[in-house]
Design an enzyme around this catalytic site. Structure first.
Site, PDB file in Angstrom:
ATOM      1  N   ASP A   3      38.652  20.404  -9.104  1.00 57.25           N
ATOM      2  CA  ASP A   3      39.346  19.744  -9.888  1.00 57.25           C
ATOM      3  C   ASP A   3      38.831  18.777 -10.367  1.00 57.25           C
ATOM      4  O   ASP A   3      39.326  17.690 -11.320  1.00 57.25           O
ATOM      5  CB  ASP A   3      41.165  19.316 -10.009  1.00 57.25           C
ATOM      6  CG  ASP A   3      41.875  20.704  -9.936  1.00 57.25           C
ATOM      7  OD1 ASP A   3      42.038  21.433 -10.779  1.00 57.25           O
ATOM      8  OD2 ASP A   3      42.369  21.174  -8.640  1.00 57.25           O
TER       9      ASP A   3
ATOM     10  N   CYS B  93      40.946 -21.551  -4.752  1.00 63.25           N
ATOM     11  CA  CYS B  93      41.019 -21.454  -3.302  1.00 63.25           C
ATOM     12  C   CYS B  93      40.202 -19.735  -3.306  1.00 63.25           C
ATOM     13  O   CYS B  93      39.351 -20.092  -2.446  1.00 63.25           O
ATOM     14  CB  CYS B  93      41.943 -21.200  -2.800  1.00 63.25           C
ATOM     15  SG  CYS B  93      43.095 -23.235  -2.206  1.00 63.25           S
TER      16      CYS B  93
ATOM     17  N   ASP C 179      47.267  21.179 -12.820  1.00 66.76           N
ATOM     18  CA  ASP C 179      46.686  22.018 -11.741  1.00 66.76           C
ATOM     19  C   ASP C 179      47.857  23.118 -11.566  1.00 66.76           C
ATOM     20  O   ASP C 179      49.016  22.680 -10.916  1.00 66.76           O
ATOM     21  CB  ASP C 179      45.622  21.902 -10.980  1.00 66.76           C
ATOM     22  CG  ASP C 179      45.683  23.113 -10.080  1.00 66.76           C
ATOM     23  OD1 ASP C 179      44.608  23.698 -10.912  1.00 66.76           O
ATOM     24  OD2 ASP C 179      45.087  23.381  -8.939  1.00 66.76           O
TER      25      ASP C 179
ATOM     26  N   CYS D 120      46.041 -21.668  -2.033  1.00 64.11           N
ATOM     27  CA  CYS D 120      45.812 -20.984  -4.063  1.00 64.11           C
ATOM     28  C   CYS D 120      45.114 -19.789  -4.542  1.00 64.11           C
ATOM     29  O   CYS D 120      44.064 -19.903  -3.920  1.00 64.11           O
ATOM     30  CB  CYS D 120      46.152 -22.535  -4.637  1.00 64.11           C
ATOM     31  SG  CYS D 120      44.561 -22.929  -4.694  1.00 64.11           S
TER      32      CYS D 120
ATOM     33  N   ASP E 229      44.269  19.817  -7.086  1.00 68.86           N
ATOM     34  CA  ASP E 229      44.178  19.743  -5.386  1.00 68.86           C
ATOM     35  C   ASP E 229      42.922  20.029  -4.728  1.00 68.86           C
ATOM     36  O   ASP E 229      42.939  20.282  -4.348  1.00 68.86           O
ATOM     37  CB  ASP E 229      45.432  20.783  -5.180  1.00 68.86           C
ATOM     38  CG  ASP E 229      45.209  22.138  -5.046  1.00 68.86           C
ATOM     39  OD1 ASP E 229      44.269  22.097  -6.212  1.00 68.86           O
ATOM     40  OD2 ASP E 229      45.074  22.095  -3.950  1.00 68.86           O
TER      41      ASP E 229
END
Length: 658
Positions: A549, A15, A448, A12, A545
């Site tokens: 960036d 737990c 980009d 649960c 990429d």
């Protein structure tokens, strides 16, 4: 050190919260996140201060276990747990049927004392074999001032059994002399354990279905490989010609675990590539110097890719046409597939902000329920009339049984687990649950151009790029315009950023349907735009990429990197898109919206279940003059159904189309 460690024995939210709190309290443990659906603890610790064995001892003390031995198979541990649980469920149902039909088995004319004593022995056997773990874990947790669902089950079955045993041997003296009818409730004691165990078994099977994405990824890697051996030269000296077969060459099928960097492996049509590597030789009926490889399970791209000498290939991909010989470059946990599996596992074990709130509630939930059960007992003992004590005890027991924190604990992580797994199957790698929750609120996106919207021409000398026509830096990625238009229809304001000249930026912005764009930008300009949009109240995603960036990616609310599978940009971005299909971005947004919606549904039903069932168990309708109250047996059945319903509701996300 940072590692995923399987946790055994959790049932649960309380737990999971107790295990997490215990680990977090240990000196040397820097960060920890425990997931109930995955039964995993993501732990970061200082190996000079604490060891996994130390953590294991601490967790054992509160009734749970950690699988810290890397040589121990997690799958085998789970299989043994499943077999044991199934056996206990079967035996418990046998005991349940026996205790229900015990009057018939003992004969209608048998004395009430004989019937009760027989039922007592059956209930005791059920507790000792099927329910023993509830009492052991509850006792260990109590000694450390914690509680969980095990505490509620142990209290309810223990009180029911003890009260019924007292009635069996002293019922006439206690109640009969005062003209009060008395009963035993051994059937309730047995049925509570039976339904709880049955619910856990059904939940376990349903939960395994939510984790199917991981199993599918793991199944991509073959178990064996065809190791190529040549008597002509050492493998480090293999030239192009020596890679061609002759009578002195041989092949040996070996376990994938024995493959080492530099080994040469041959894969035929239909076979899976076992490790990451570089093509040394390839041939097919369509081309004499290349073979076609299906990389869709890694990149999401549907068309097979031509692989020739010098090209990279990835573990788990399939040779769809021809055959190839490759040199192993990355093996074992270093392959791109292994990294993806590891990242998805960590993401599924991570917690969204809403889950941390639920965990705090779960920690206090069990003590609150126990307190409410005590209030229920005292209330009915006071106003219950001649049979006040038996009714007070059974009402309190019903409250303990029906108030299950399991559904509450499963509501958020099961939905996130399915969502992250489904994303991985579509080539969208999500680093953590927070990103999946955040992207649902995105209303602005900075993207980009070069390498993200467009594919640069590798044959171009970029020092002279300004002198060349646009169509010669680069070509537009497939489906780029469709993806950008879909995003804008979804209410996302798209901004294109490019370091290219104004004419080129305007050309590609027009071609993709983007109205907001900037040219001749520097990395700082991208960061400034993200900051500006956030200042205007927007939730901003950054898609890029490259290194230029990274500043904007780090600042954005959600960072998305483009990846080809060989160099996945996991470290920088919260999400990575495999392949070049930009339609993955709106798909990720849609998936996030549906996942968050599923979380809200699950939490709503989990709370409603407790809001409705706890008062019914306490008997408020009787106070209002309506002769209805839940029994412990029905309470245990409802409790099991509540957990199962949350998991099954989450699975609807798995079967839905994005």
């Amino acid at each position: 050190m940072k590692r995923n460690i399987p946790v055994v024995g959790m049932a649960c939210a309380a737990c999971a919260a107790n295990v997490e709190r215990r680990l977090r309290s240990l000196q040397g443990v820097r960060e920890v996140s425990v997931s109930l659906p995955t039964r995993m603890a993501v732990v970061e610790w200082d190996e000079h201060v604490i060891t996994p064995e130390d953590m294991k001892r601490e967790i054992n003390a509160i009734g749970f276990d950690l699988v810290v031995d890397e040589g121990q198979s997690v799958a085998e541990t789970e299989r043994r747990e499943n077999v044991l649980l199934r056996r206990k469920v079967l035996v418990s149902w046998v005991f349940a049927l026996l205790v229900m039909f015990v009057p018939m088995l003992c004969g209608h004319m048998a004395a009430k004392q004989t019937v009760n004593q027989t039922a007592m022995l059956i209930a005791l056997a059920n507790i000792l074999y099927c329910g023993r773990e509830f009492f052991i874990r509850a006792a260990r947790q109590l000694s450390h001032f914690t509680a969980s669902m095990d505490t509620l089950v142990a209290l309810s079955t223990g009180i029911t059994f003890l009260f019924s045993t007292i009635n069996t041997f002293a019922g006439d003296r206690l109640w009969g002399g005062r003209g009060i009818g008395w009963h035993t409730y051994f059937d309730a004691s047995v049925m509570i354990i039976t339904f709880v165990l049955t619910g856990r078994l059904l939940e376990q099977h349903a939960r395994r279905s939510t984790a199917s994405a991981i199993r599918q990824l793991m199944g991509m890697a073959p178990k064996t490989a065809h190791l190529y051996r040549s008597d002509k030269s050492d493998k480090s000296d293999l030239s192009d010609k020596s890679d061609k077969s002759d009578s002195s060459d041989s092949y040996e099928e070996v376990p994938i675990s024995t493959i080492q960097q530099g080994d040469v492996i041959e894969v035929s049509a239909g076979g899976r590539i076992p490790v990451d590597g570089t093509v040394r030789w390839a041939s097919s009926f369509m081309t004499a110097d290349g073979a076609y490889v299906d990389e869709s399970m890694i990149t999401g791209e549907p068309s097979p890719v031509l692989k020739q000498e010098g090209d990279g290939v990835l573990a788990g991909t399939i040779v769809s046409q021809g055959q190839l010989r490759m040199r192993a470059r990355k093996t074992g946990d270093d392959t791109a597939l292994a990294q993806i599996i590891h990242m998805v596992e960590q993401a599924q074990s991570s917690k969204a902000p809403v889950q941390r709130t639920v965990d705090r509630i779960a920690l206090n939930f069990v003590p609150a329920v126990a307190t409410f059960a005590l209030i229920t007992f005292l209330a009915w003992w006071t106003i219950g009339g001649s049979a006040a004590l038996p009714h007070a005890i059974m009402s309190a027991v019903t409250v303990l049984v029906v108030a299950c924190p399991c559904a509450l604990g499963l509501a958020t992580p099961t939905a996130l687990m399915v969502g992250i797994g489904k994303a991985a199957q579509k080539g969208i790698l999500i680093k953590d649950a927070t990103a999946l929750e955040r992207i649902e609120k995105i209303d602005a996106m900075v993207i980009d151009k070069t390498g993200t919207l467009t594919i640069p021409n590798p044959a171009i000398d970029f020092t002279k790029a300004d002198q060349l026509p646009f169509e010669e830096r680069e070509t537009l990625k497939p489906h780029a315009r469709e993806a950008m238009e879909t995003l804008q229809k979804m209410g996302v304001e798209v901004h294109m950023m490019s370091g290219d000249r104004e004419e080129a930026a305007a050309h590609w912005a027009q071609l993709t349907g983007i109205s907001h764009y900037r040219s001749r930008v520097q990395p700082q300009d991208k960061e400034d735009l993200v900051r500006l949009l956030q200042g205007e109240g927007h939730r901003v995603a950054m898609v890029g990429d490259g290194i230029n960036d990274s500043q904007a990616l780090a600042l954005a609310d959600v960072s998305i990197a483009m990846g080809k599978g060989t160099d996945v940009a996991i470290d920088v971005a919260q999400m990575t898109l495999m392949g070049d299909d930009l339609r993955r971005i709106p798909e990720a947004l849609t998936l996030s919206q549906r996942t968050v919606s599923m979380v809200r549904q699950n939490l709503f039903w989990a709370f409603i279940y407790n809001v409705v069932c706890i008062p019914l168990a306490a008997g408020v309708l009787r106070i209002a003059g309506i002769d209805f109250q839940l029994t412990p047996t029905w309470a245990s059945a409802l409790m099991a159904c509540s957990s199962l319903s949350v998991v099954l509701n989450s699975l609807r996300l798995k079967w839905s189309k994005i």
